[in-house]
Enzyme design. Structure first.
Site, PDB file in Angstrom:
ATOM      1  N   ASP A 266       0.834  -1.205   0.000  1.00  0.00           N
ATOM      2  CA  ASP A 266       0.000   0.000   0.000  1.00  0.00           C
ATOM      3  C   ASP A 266       0.868   1.254   0.000  1.00  0.00           C
ATOM      4  OD1 ASP A 266      -2.671  -0.858  -0.044  1.00  0.00           O
ATOM      5  OD2 ASP A 266      -2.681  -1.254   2.105  1.00  0.00           O
ATOM      6  N   ILE A 267       1.884   1.246   0.839  1.00  0.00           N
ATOM      7  CA  ILE A 267       2.765   2.412   0.951  1.00  0.00           C
ATOM      8  C   ILE A 267       3.477   2.658  -0.377  1.00  0.00           C
ATOM      9  CG2 ILE A 267       4.840   3.297   2.089  1.00  0.00           C
ATOM     10  CD1 ILE A 267       3.890   1.740   4.631  1.00  0.00           C
TER      11      ILE A 267
END
Lengths: 417, 417
Positions: A168-169
């Site tokens: 996600d990051i």
């Protein structure tokens, strides 16, 4: 905010979970005017844990408010055609510094071709689970990467999931990069861009960029599952006499020499090299000899307390780090205090005062502005409808009366149902 | 390359390890002309594992070549003053699309103020370990974040390191974003930028952006160490009758309904909710009831083989993923084949033909170009010295004769020393 590199570039965000909101936060930290549009009452993750304690579970989410600081908030009933029309109008409003949509909500009425009919040079960035539009989240992508099968001494039969939402990051920053590149391209050429980024593509392309795919294909080998040893050189965690835990890494030649000197094991290392027929000056041979090296280092840590060990490691410029919980990090690490310019104090409505971070980037010659806390949903509804769409008080009032838009009084944390 | 969003923006890269090279790769995937300058014979990670088998350990690194595809390669003896002068000249060469340095090598002769004396609007981006310039790597930063203490059921005394280099990856994309934003700012204002990004700041600011710091400060609570359960909703891995392993996530209401329907546990869920006094429609209460829910789901997986389970999960649109090793991923997952436009076949010198990824971003309306493989060190020395510095064949020849620059014949994988 952070730094004014992006000159109030206007980004309309319609999002949930981590990747898209974090991309919007990143843009805002460099000076974009990120306007988050939520459905009245909030989207599917507005109450995600951890929440502030409040009767009925209506306390604000520390997770959501952290990801959505630095943005303005507009609340619209997105189930209504009039609400969707407003959203499309915000996304496609004219101006060279507007016409950018950031979303992970793949809804047909926000599709690029729909928006491009209203604004030909539209830039849209859509974060997806898989490239075919099907759902995936960090957990259901990570399991396929092979990493859980080699984390913590695990295997495919007993995998260990990571806790850090790493894909996600990565998606968030990749998306923010793509948006800014597309904006620069639009300034030069006048053409917009449809950008799509799938979480699974993010993960699988990274396996290529790190050489992991080629290793499996060409060398027909899987990375070994080696617990806390690092791969390809020497590094592992060690326990101190008083129960502390320290990670050391000896990847470069200099780091290796520093560790050997600090632990006073030069003679023992020579003897081990001779008996194993290895040369630890080569990082790959350090990796082959990792268990023997660890056996030499272990007693050094076991013979002293954490403070003494850390002082010696510092003195010898060893590459090391202390294991801690988040509470210990906050209590004991100067890097997570106001001594570090990337941090500031913030007062978030419904939550209170707390430490908060701006951009991780430092630009010493630029002014660094404080970050606005995450406002209650709809706090900026009226001002944005006026500024962006030119709707006067009467028009905005009628939208409120019809329940098409709302102000902060409808935020779940303050609304009296 | 990927897409031509950046119109041959010239970036000079002097780097090692993951973050800076991956930032350069990201820029190249969007059309930047990334020129990597290495010292003759290669920097400290040119031979990092895994390597191609070759006598003397001189086989090319699958890791290094993966991170450094899509770039041109110049080899200079950077210990010599004349070599450093060439490097500075390359970084500060004139032109609106030049004057960008990307590095993680904090050497005084590449400091921003030194370069800015030669080119006032210089943009430099330096990736550091810590903000004070001290060393840190992913492993020695991650240990401080609290994540290893809650990964794989671990604790501070028995931490579990992640294997994915997540902070390096985040740094890379954050850096690429910052560079492109600064380039846009320079086009508008004429001013350059000094950008610094510390790996530890990347990690600790992320703890703020995810609400983890505020949780520790305001709620005085640490995240629980809960193995493969996901935090804040329901999700865990399950074993199938034939030894397969599958991750399921029920974060949104829709995902939860799908899982309940797929496993046929609606009645049992009602009974558990009543006995526990919980309402699993609320994700936080699903989290509280996670063990009881897992006990209901487990028998469903245990009663069928992986293929049957996957077919049912797909049919019910459950959010799920299959655990695999990298070899299994390559062998069985269509997302990691040429059916996926983000992948291509590549022939890397010294390595051979293999699957390789371009940008994870898809821009359907733009042309996607193939990526150039990582060239032998120094392959582009002569052409870059001519193109960028205007050095003619005689001048370049004298630099070769003096041993100040080199071509591909000095790459360790082909050099006969």
């Amino acid at each position: 905010m952070g730094y004014d590199f992006l000159h109030r570039l206007r980004v309309i965000e319609s999002s949930a979970f981590i990747a898209a909101p974090l991309a919007g936060l990143t843009l805002s930290q460099f000076g974009a005017d990120v306007i988050r549009v939520d459905t009245i009452g909030g989207g599917i993750d507005y109450g995600r844990m951890p929440r502030m304690p409040q009767p009925g579970g209506k306390g604000r989410s520390l997770y959501w408010t952290a990801l959505n600081k630095g943005k303005r908030s507009v609340a619209i009933d997105l189930r209504k055609p009039e609400g969707r029309e407003l959203m499309q109008a915000l996304a496609t409003a004219p101006g060279p510094d507007a016409g950018v949509l950031l979303t992970n909500i793949g809804t047909p009425w926000l599709a690029h071709e729909v928006l491009a009919r209203r604004r030909a040079d539209m830039i849209s960035c859509t974060i997806q689970g898989n490239g075919d539009g099907s759902t995936a989240v960090d957990y259901t992508v990570n399991c396929a990467t092979g990493y859980p099968a080699i984390t913590g001494g695990g295997s495919v039969a007993r995998p260990v999931n990571h806790v850090m939402p790493g894909w996600d990051i990565a998606c968030a920053y990749q998306a923010a990069f793509a948006v800014v590149a597309a904006v620069g391209h639009r300034r030069s050429t006048g053409t917009g861009a449809e950008l799509k980024l799938a979480l699974s593509d993010m993960a699988f392309t990274m396996l290529s960029h790190l050489g992991v795919l080629a290793e499996a294909e060409l060398l027909q080998q899987e990375r070994p599952s080696i617990g806390n040893h690092l791969y390809g050189a020497f590094g592992r965690d060690f326990g101190t006499a008083d129960g502390g835990r320290i990670m050391v890494a000896a990847i470069s030649a200099g780091q290796w020499k520093a560790l050997v000197a600090c632990c006073g094991i030069a003679d023992a290392v020579v003897a081990v090299q001779q008996s194993m027929g290895l040369d630890f000056a080569d990082e790959a041979q350090r990796f082959d000899g990792r268990d023997a090296i660890a056996a030499l280092v272990e007693p050094w840590f076991a013979a002293r307390g954490q403070a003494d060990a850390e002082a010696a490691l510092e003195q010898h410029k060893v590459c090391w780090g202390r294991y801690s919980t988040v509470g210990e990090l906050l209590a004991r690490d100067r890097r997570v205090t106001l001594d570090n310019p990337v941090f500031e104090r913030m007062v978030t409505p419904g939550i209170g005062e707390h430490l908060s971070a701006g951009s991780a980037v430092r630009a010493p010659a630029m002014q660094r502005s404080p970050t606005e806390p995450a406002a209650l949903l709809g706090t900026h509804t009226d001002e944005v409808l006026w500024e962006v769409l030119g709707l006067d008080a009467g028009a905005v009032g009628r939208l409120h009366d019809a329940g098409t838009v709302a102000g902060p009084e409808r935020d779940p944390s303050v609304a009296t149902a």
